[in-house]
Design a protein around this motif. Structure first.
Motif, PDB file in Angstrom:
ATOM      1  N   GLY A 143      52.541  60.520  47.382  1.00 53.39           N
ATOM      2  CA  GLY A 143      52.342  61.957  47.398  1.00 53.39           C
ATOM      3  C   GLY A 143      52.581  62.602  46.056  1.00 53.39           C
ATOM      4  O   GLY A 143      53.100  63.720  45.988  1.00 53.39           O
ATOM      5  N   TYR A 144      52.205  61.925  44.988  1.00 55.33           N
ATOM      6  CA  TYR A 144      52.339  62.475  43.645  1.00 55.33           C
ATOM      7  C   TYR A 144      51.216  63.475  43.359  1.00 55.33           C
ATOM      8  O   TYR A 144      50.193  63.498  44.047  1.00 55.33           O
ATOM      9  CB  TYR A 144      52.280  61.358  42.610  1.00 55.33           C
ATOM     10  N   ARG A 145      51.396  64.281  42.317  1.00 53.71           N
ATOM     11  CA  ARG A 145      50.287  65.113  41.865  1.00 53.71           C
ATOM     12  C   ARG A 145      49.123  64.225  41.428  1.00 53.71           C
ATOM     13  O   ARG A 145      49.298  63.042  41.162  1.00 53.71           O
ATOM     14  CB  ARG A 145      50.756  66.017  40.728  1.00 53.71           C
ATOM     15  N   ALA A 146      47.942  64.817  41.325  1.00 52.03           N
ATOM     16  CA  ALA A 146      46.699  64.049  41.258  1.00 52.03           C
ATOM     17  C   ALA A 146      46.710  62.927  40.219  1.00 52.03           C
ATOM     18  O   ALA A 146      46.288  61.806  40.507  1.00 52.03           O
ATOM     19  CB  ALA A 146      45.527  65.000  41.000  1.00 52.03           C
ATOM     20  N   ASP A 147      47.176  63.211  39.018  1.00 51.01           N
ATOM     21  CA  ASP A 147      47.093  62.217  37.953  1.00 51.01           C
ATOM     22  C   ASP A 147      48.424  61.543  37.640  1.00 51.01           C
ATOM     23  O   ASP A 147      48.513  60.751  36.693  1.00 51.01           O
ATOM     24  CB  ASP A 147      46.556  62.870  36.667  1.00 51.01           C
ATOM     25  N   ALA A 148      49.457  61.830  38.420  1.00 46.55           N
ATOM     26  CA  ALA A 148      50.801  61.357  38.064  1.00 46.55           C
ATOM     27  C   ALA A 148      50.918  59.847  38.150  1.00 46.55           C
ATOM     28  O   ALA A 148      51.464  59.203  37.233  1.00 46.55           O
ATOM     29  CB  ALA A 148      51.842  62.020  38.956  1.00 46.55           C
TER      30      ALA A 148
END
Length: 456
Positions: free
Chosen positions: A278-283
Motif C-alpha cells: 500500500g505504498y504511494r504509486a512510485d515508492a
C-alpha cells in the motif's frame, strides 16, 4: 437496505473483477437496517464483502450460493472486535479533523506523529484545537492544503462533486478501471491444495500494508487460512488499529532501505505466493521493486497494490487517507447538503478503506485463479479514490434518515479472544458460504513481535 442500489453496486464490482460478459453470480443479501447516509454505504459494504467471498468460492471450486448479512457487513465496517471491560482505543489525534478557512473547509490528518509535525511546520504548535482553528481561519483552503502537502503532511480541501469531476485528479482517476489487472510472465503451476474448508492453506502472503484498506484485505485472506506475514519499518506503530486488523497474522519489522533488510525481503519474497502493498504509486519502484523486478524475484507472484489517489494524474504520489478522499471527492459536501449542515459530513464509517480492502482481497483470489488457469503471474492496482468514484455514481439523496445500526444478540462469537491488550469478542462473519468459514488461527498481536521469516 436498497435492493436496487445493492444490485447496481454488485454488478459494477463483479464487472470490475471478472468483466461485463461473465455471468453475474446470485447472492442472497439479507437485512433491512442500513447506515444513515446520502450514499449507499451499507450496500457498498455488503457488495464488497460478497465479491471477496465469491472470488474465494470460485478459486476453490465451491458452487454454494453466498448469503451476506447486510447489517453485519455494515458492523464489520465499524469495528469487528469488541473489547470487554475496557474502552475501545481512540481512533483520532486531538488535532485531526475539519477546519473552516476563509473560503471553505479543509481536513487535516494528524494521526501519525510525522504528519502532525508537518502540519505544525505550517500552522505552528498549538495548546488546543480552539487556537488551531483561529490560525486555520485566516488561510485559503487550497493554499493551506498545498502548503501542508508540500511539508510532507496530509490535508484535503472540501470540494463538491462537480468540482472534483472537473479537477485534474478527479478526471484521471475516473478513467481508471476499478481493478486494473495485468497478467505477468509465465510461471510454473502452483501447488496450492485449495481445500474448501480452508482454501488458502499453504499460501504465503507477504503484507506490506498499513491503515486500513490493505490490513482489511490480508485479514480476510488470513481468515481463509493463508499464512500472512506483515512487515513494518522500524518505529512504525498503529496502537489504535492492531487489535482490529492483525488476527491470523504474524507481524515483524524490516527496513527495506538497509542492505540487510533488502536481502531478507528478497528471500521472503522468493518464497511468497502473494504480495500485498500500500505504498504511494512510485515508492516501491523507487526502492528497485517495480512489477517486473518483483516477478523476477518471485516468478508467478500475485502482486496487488493500492494507493489513496489513483495510479495516474498529478496526485498519484500524494499521501492520502479515506477521510481526505471523502473531502476532496465531493462525498462530505454532498452529505453536508443532505443533512443541511454548515460543516462537512463524512460517511458514518471509513467505507472507502474497508470496501477497497475487500476489493483487494478479491483481486488476490482472482490472481490466484488466473495463476492456476494460465500459469502466469498477476498484478492488480486499486485506489481509495477509484472506489469513491464508484460510490459517487450512486447518490441516494432520498435515503431515509434513520438511526445508525444497532447491535443484536449473538452478533459476536461466543468464544472469547485473548489479545495482548485484554479480552473481547469478534463479530461473526457477515458472509455465509457453507463449509468455508472465516476463522483466524491466532488472535491479534502487536506489531513487530515476530521474526521476519516464514513459519513453515
Amino acid at each position: 437496505m436498497d435492493n436496487g442500489l445493492m444490485a447496481l453496486l454488485w454488478q459494477q464490482m463483479w464487472s470490475g473483477l471478472r468483466g461485463a460478459s461473465t455471468p453475474l453470480p446470485e447472492v442472497n443479501f439479507t437485512g433491512t437496517q442500513r447506515f444513515s447516509s446520502a450514499w449507499p454505504v451499507t450496500e457498498l459494504a455488503s457488495a464488497s464483502i460478497a465479491l471477496a467471498a465469491q472470488a474465494a468460492a470460485d478459486l476453490a471450486g465451491i458452487s454454494h450460493r453466498l448469503e451476506v448479512d447486510s447489517r453485519l457487513a455494515s458492523r464489520w465496517f465499524q469495528r469487528s472486535f469488541i473489547p470487554i471491560n475496557r474502552a475501545a482505543p481512540a481512533l483520532w489525534d486531538p488535532f485531526a479533523g475539519d477546519y473552516e478557512t476563509q473560503d471553505g473547509w479543509i481536513r487535516l490528518h494528524t494521526n501519525m506523529p510525522h504528519h502532525r509535525a508537518a502540519m505544525e511546520q505550517i500552522l505552528g504548535a498549538h495548546p488546543s484545537r480552539a487556537t488551531l482553528e483561529k490560525t486555520v481561519r485566516v488561510w485559503g483552503k487550497t493554499a493551506l492544503e498545498q502548503a501542508v502537502v508540500d511539508a510532507g503532511g496530509c490535508a484535503a480541501a472540501m470540494q463538491s462533486l462537480s468540482q472534483w469531476q472537473q479537477h485534474p485528479q478527479g478526471i484521471s482517476v475516473g478513467s481508471e478501471p476499478l481493478i486494473a489487472q495485468t497478467l505477468q510472465p509465465e510461471a510454473s503451476a502452483p501447488s496450492w491444495p485449495l481445500f474448501p474448508a480452508r482454501p488458502l492453506t499453504g499460501v504465503r502472503v507477504l503484507d506490506l500494508t498499513r491503515i486500513i484498506a490493505g490490513p482489511v484485505a490480508t485479514r480476510f485472506l488470513a481468515g481463509l487460512g493463508a499464512e500472512v506475514l506483515r512487515l513494518d519499518p522500524p518505529g512504525w506503530e498503529e496502537p489504535a488499529l492492531e487489535e482490529e486488523f492483525t488476527p491470523g497474522k504474524r507481524c515483524a519489522r524490516l527496513d527495506l532501505k538497509s542492505p540487510a533488510g533488502r536481502e531478507r525481503f528478497e528471500a521472503l519474497l522468493a518464497q511468497a505466493d502473494v504480495l500485498v502493498h500500500g505504498y504511494r504509486a512510485d515508492a516501491l519502484s523507487a526502492l528497485g521493486y517495480d512489477a517486473e523486478s518483483l516477478q523476477k524475484l518471485s516468478p508467478g507472484l500475485v502482486d496487488v497494490a493500492l494507493n489513496a489517489w489513483g495510479w495516474s494524474g498529478p496526485w498519484r504520489n500524494r499521501r492520502g487517507f479515506d477521510s481526505l478522499v471523502q473531502m476532496a471527492s465531493g462525498i462530505a459536501d454532498f452529505n453536508r447538503q443532505w443533512i443541511k449542515s454548515a460543516s462537512p459530513v463524512p460517511l458514518p464509517v471509513q467505507a472507502l478503506d474497508h470496501a477497497t480492502g475487500y476489493l483487494m482481497a478479491a483481486a488476490v483470489l482472482e490472481g490466484m485463479r488466473q495463476r492456476r488457469l494460465h500459469h502466469t503471474g498477476y498484478s492488480a492496482r486499486l485506489s481509495l479514490a477509484r472506489t469513491a468514484a464508484l460510490l459517487t455514481r450512486f447518490p441516494y439523496p432520498d435515503a431515509p434518515r434513520t438511526e445508525n445500526l444497532t447491535s443484536q444478540p449473538y452478533d459476536e462469537s461466543v468464544e472469547t479472544e485473548i489479545t495482548p491488550w485484554g479480552i473481547g469478542y469478534r463479530l461473526h462473519s457477515p458472509v455465509w458460504l457453507p463449509g468455508t468459514p472465516l476463522v483466524w488461527s491466532r488472535s491479534a498481536s502487536r506489531l513487530g513481535t515476530e521474526a521476519p521469516c516464514w513459519k513453515h
